[in-house]
Design a protein around this motif. Structure first.
Motif, short mmCIF file in Angstrom:
data_model
loop_
_atom_site.label_atom_id
_atom_site.label_comp_id
_atom_site.label_asym_id
_atom_site.label_seq_id
_atom_site.Cartn_x
_atom_site.Cartn_y
_atom_site.Cartn_z
N UNK A 101 0.84 -1.20 0.00
CA UNK A 101 0.00 0.00 0.00
C UNK A 101 0.87 1.25 0.00
N UNK A 102 1.91 1.26 0.83
CA UNK A 102 2.82 2.40 0.90
C UNK A 102 3.56 2.66 -0.40
N UNK A 103 3.80 1.60 -1.15
CA UNK A 103 4.48 1.72 -2.45
C UNK A 103 3.50 2.05 -3.58
N UNK A 104 2.24 2.25 -3.22
CA UNK A 104 1.19 2.61 -4.19
C UNK A 104 0.99 1.56 -5.27
N UNK A 105 0.98 0.29 -4.85
CA UNK A 105 0.76 -0.83 -5.77
C UNK A 105 -0.74 -1.07 -5.88
N UNK A 106 -1.21 -1.35 -7.08
CA UNK A 106 -2.63 -1.66 -7.30
C UNK A 106 -3.05 -2.81 -6.40
N UNK A 107 -4.26 -2.77 -5.81
CA UNK A 107 -4.69 -3.78 -4.84
C UNK A 107 -4.60 -5.23 -5.31
N UNK A 108 -4.80 -5.52 -6.56
CA UNK A 108 -4.78 -6.91 -7.03
C UNK A 108 -3.40 -7.48 -7.31
N UNK A 109 -2.40 -6.65 -7.36
CA UNK A 109 -1.05 -7.12 -7.72
C UNK A 109 -0.35 -7.76 -6.54
N UNK A 110 0.38 -8.83 -6.82
CA UNK A 110 1.13 -9.54 -5.79
C UNK A 110 2.64 -9.45 -6.00
N UNK A 111 3.07 -8.93 -7.15
CA UNK A 111 4.50 -8.92 -7.49
C UNK A 111 4.85 -7.61 -8.21
N UNK A 112 5.97 -7.01 -7.79
CA UNK A 112 6.42 -5.76 -8.42
C UNK A 112 7.94 -5.78 -8.58
N UNK A 113 8.42 -4.90 -9.43
CA UNK A 113 9.86 -4.73 -9.63
C UNK A 113 10.37 -3.70 -8.62
N UNK A 114 11.45 -4.05 -7.90
CA UNK A 114 11.97 -3.17 -6.85
C UNK A 114 13.49 -3.06 -6.90
N UNK A 115 13.98 -2.02 -6.23
CA UNK A 115 15.40 -1.86 -5.95
C UNK A 115 15.53 -1.73 -4.44
N UNK A 116 16.36 -2.55 -3.83
CA UNK A 116 16.60 -2.50 -2.39
C UNK A 116 17.93 -1.81 -2.12
N UNK A 117 17.97 -0.98 -1.09
CA UNK A 117 19.22 -0.35 -0.65
C UNK A 117 19.30 -0.52 0.86
N UNK A 118 20.51 -0.83 1.34
CA UNK A 118 20.72 -0.97 2.77
C UNK A 118 22.21 -0.87 3.07
N UNK A 119 22.50 -0.66 4.33
CA UNK A 119 23.90 -0.58 4.77
C UNK A 119 24.24 -1.93 5.40
N UNK A 120 25.27 -2.55 4.84
CA UNK A 120 25.72 -3.84 5.38
C UNK A 120 26.35 -3.62 6.74
N UNK A 121 25.96 -4.44 7.68
CA UNK A 121 26.44 -4.31 9.06
C UNK A 121 27.77 -5.04 9.21
N UNK A 122 28.86 -4.31 8.95
CA UNK A 122 30.19 -4.92 9.06
C UNK A 122 30.94 -4.29 10.21
N UNK A 123 31.85 -5.05 10.84
CA UNK A 123 32.60 -4.49 11.98
C UNK A 123 33.58 -3.42 11.57
#
Length: 123
Positions: A101-123
């Motif tokens: 819902x937050x990504x504004x995806x149509x209610x009937x869709x179950x799959x979308x194309x995404x890009x993930x970003x995150x900071x790897x937790x390294x020492x």
């Protein structure tokens, strides 16, 4: 009591410095990006939270999820591992219905194309 207001250009400068500092921190801590597909998780007990399952990111990691189809992004917390039962190697994350819902995806869709970003937790 006297109120002191800073000039707008000074506020913008401070904001830019803070953002650059955070970007520098992310770069030195191992910023990662993944591109692929996200699927909706069905039967989420507490469906009002922004949560995700990912195959390799540690539990508790915060991911930025960017919907590449409409340029909407949200932040989610990884709460568990994505089971390796899928035969699709392009499936990189499963997301709660609230995230869809937050990504504004149509209610009937179950799959979308995404890009993930995150900071790897390294020492």
């Amino acid at each position: 009591m006297k109120t002191i207001t800073a000039p707008a250009h000074l506020c913008i400068l401070v904001l830019l410095l803070v953002c650059c500092q955070q970007l520098s921190y992310a770069q030195t801590r191992g910023s990662k990006t993944e591109v692929g597909f996200a699927e909706r998780i069905d039967n989420v007990p507490d469906s009002n939270k922004y949560i995700a399952l990912h195959p390799s990111v540690p539990i508790g990691t915060v991911l930025k999820v960017h919907n590449t189809e409409n340029n909407v992004s949200v932040f989610v917390r990884v709460i568990g591992q994505l089971p390796k039962v899928s035969s699709d190697p392009k499936l990189i994350v499963r997301l709660s219905p609230t995230v869809f819902e937050g990504l504004k995806v149509s209610p009937g869709r179950r799959r979308i194309s995404v890009e993930l970003s995150y900071v790897e937790n390294t020492p």
